[in-house]
Design a protein around this motif. Structure first.
Motif, PDB file in Angstrom:
ATOM      1  N   ARG A 282       4.891  -3.432  -6.572  1.00 35.09           N
ATOM      2  CA  ARG A 282       4.284  -4.587  -6.772  1.00 35.09           C
ATOM      3  C   ARG A 282       4.723  -5.375  -7.924  1.00 35.09           C
ATOM      4  NH1 ARG A 282      -0.340  -7.103  -8.628  1.00 35.09           N
ATOM      5  NH2 ARG A 282      -0.476  -5.431 -10.025  1.00 35.09           N
TER       6      ARG A 282
ATOM      7  N   GLN B 106       1.000  -1.184   0.044  1.00 34.11           N
ATOM      8  CA  GLN B 106       0.054   0.013  -0.024  1.00 34.11           C
ATOM      9  C   GLN B 106       0.793   1.060   0.016  1.00 34.11           C
ATOM     10  OE1 GLN B 106      -3.363  -0.120  -0.463  1.00 34.11           O
ATOM     11  NE2 GLN B 106      -2.837  -2.315  -0.685  1.00 34.11           N
ATOM     12  N   THR B 107       1.997   1.190   0.501  1.00 32.85           N
ATOM     13  CA  THR B 107       3.083   2.326   0.802  1.00 32.85           C
ATOM     14  C   THR B 107       3.576   2.602  -0.445  1.00 32.85           C
ATOM     15  OG1 THR B 107       3.024   1.650   3.142  1.00 32.85           O
ATOM     16  CG2 THR B 107       4.355   3.413   2.494  1.00 32.85           C
ATOM     17  N   LYS B 108       4.274   1.546  -0.812  1.00 29.88           N
ATOM     18  CA  LYS B 108       5.499   1.714  -1.882  1.00 29.88           C
ATOM     19  C   LYS B 108       4.681   1.431  -3.532  1.00 29.88           C
ATOM     20  CE  LYS B 108       9.196   0.628   0.610  1.00 29.88           C
ATOM     21  NZ  LYS B 108      10.197   1.668   0.814  1.00 29.88           N
ATOM     22  N   GLY B 109       3.495   1.202  -3.644  1.00 27.25           N
ATOM     23  CA  GLY B 109       2.787   1.207  -4.785  1.00 27.25           C
ATOM     24  C   GLY B 109       2.845   0.123  -5.946  1.00 27.25           C
ATOM     25  N   GLU B 110       2.456   0.492  -7.058  1.00 30.61           N
ATOM     26  CA  GLU B 110       2.154  -0.376  -8.002  1.00 30.61           C
ATOM     27  C   GLU B 110       3.580  -0.900  -8.690  1.00 30.61           C
ATOM     28  OE1 GLU B 110       0.425  -2.977 -10.924  1.00 30.61           O
ATOM     29  OE2 GLU B 110      -0.306  -2.231  -9.087  1.00 30.61           O
ATOM     30  N   ASN B 111       4.520  -0.056  -9.042  1.00 31.64           N
ATOM     31  CA  ASN B 111       5.988  -0.409  -9.343  1.00 31.64           C
ATOM     32  C   ASN B 111       6.295  -1.217  -8.720  1.00 31.64           C
ATOM     33  OD1 ASN B 111       5.344   1.245 -11.688  1.00 31.64           O
ATOM     34  ND2 ASN B 111       6.883   2.888 -11.053  1.00 31.64           N
TER      35      ASN B 111
END
Length: 178
Positions: free
Chosen positions: A140, A133-138
């Motif tokens: 993931r 949630q914190t680090k985002g899509e990239n």
């Protein structure tokens, strides 16, 4: 960002195609309700959307009576394809693991005499979910790439987060900076 209630699989219904398929398999075969007395929770990569092609459905359980748990697994799932059950020690804790295949999923049911929300599988998933949630899509996508290259989930997180030492232990100590 609201935390998903991972103790109830309804969140899978509106998820990606793998998640909704998992929901269908789990509900149509009543997998969780057959073992409801052991507080089953689906954990691992599918709930937090970092699964890859061959990711299985990992269900953790809490048993107080090991023989009762084993008997229940045999009764509930013994006729599933490739069903096998084993007893082992993980972190010096007695652990029962049942594996089988159903529809398009491999299923692993993992039971310890530890409440499910205190088991490492659950704790890792919650921490990984918060990190995602914190680090985002990239971030993931990078995790998924590493998993496709053969990394297990926790080592993949460890690598991208620059954790030193054992990623399974380090992740439990990891705090997301909000």
């Amino acid at each position: 960002m609201a935390m998903i209630d991972f103790t109830n699989i309804n969140y899978l219904k509106n998820g990606n195609s793998k998640q909704s398929k998992a929901y269908e398999v789990l509900t149509s075969k009543e997998m969780l309700s057959k073992i409801t007395e052991f507080n089953p929770i689906l954990v691992g990569t599918i709930p937090i959307n970092i699964d890859i092609e061959n990711s299985d459905l990992d269900i953790i359980c809490y048993w107080e009576n090991k023989q009762k748990f084993i008997k229940k697994l045999n009764t509930a799932f013994g006729n599933e394809s490739d069903f096998e059950i084993q007893q082992t020690l993980i972190d010096n804790k007695e652990t029962i693991i049942a594996n089988f295949k159903t529809q398009d999923f491999e299923i692993e049911i993992f039971g310890q005499n530890i409440p499910v929300n205190q088991q490492n599988g659950y704790r890792h998933m919650i921490i990984e979910y918060e990190i995602l949630q914190t680090k985002g899509e990239n971030f993931r996508q990078e995790i998924i790439k590493l998993k496709q290259q053969g990394y297990k989930t926790e080592p993949a997180f460890g690598l991208l987060l620059g954790l030193k030492g054992n990623p399974y232990l380090e992740l439990l100590e990891y705090k997301t900076i909000s």
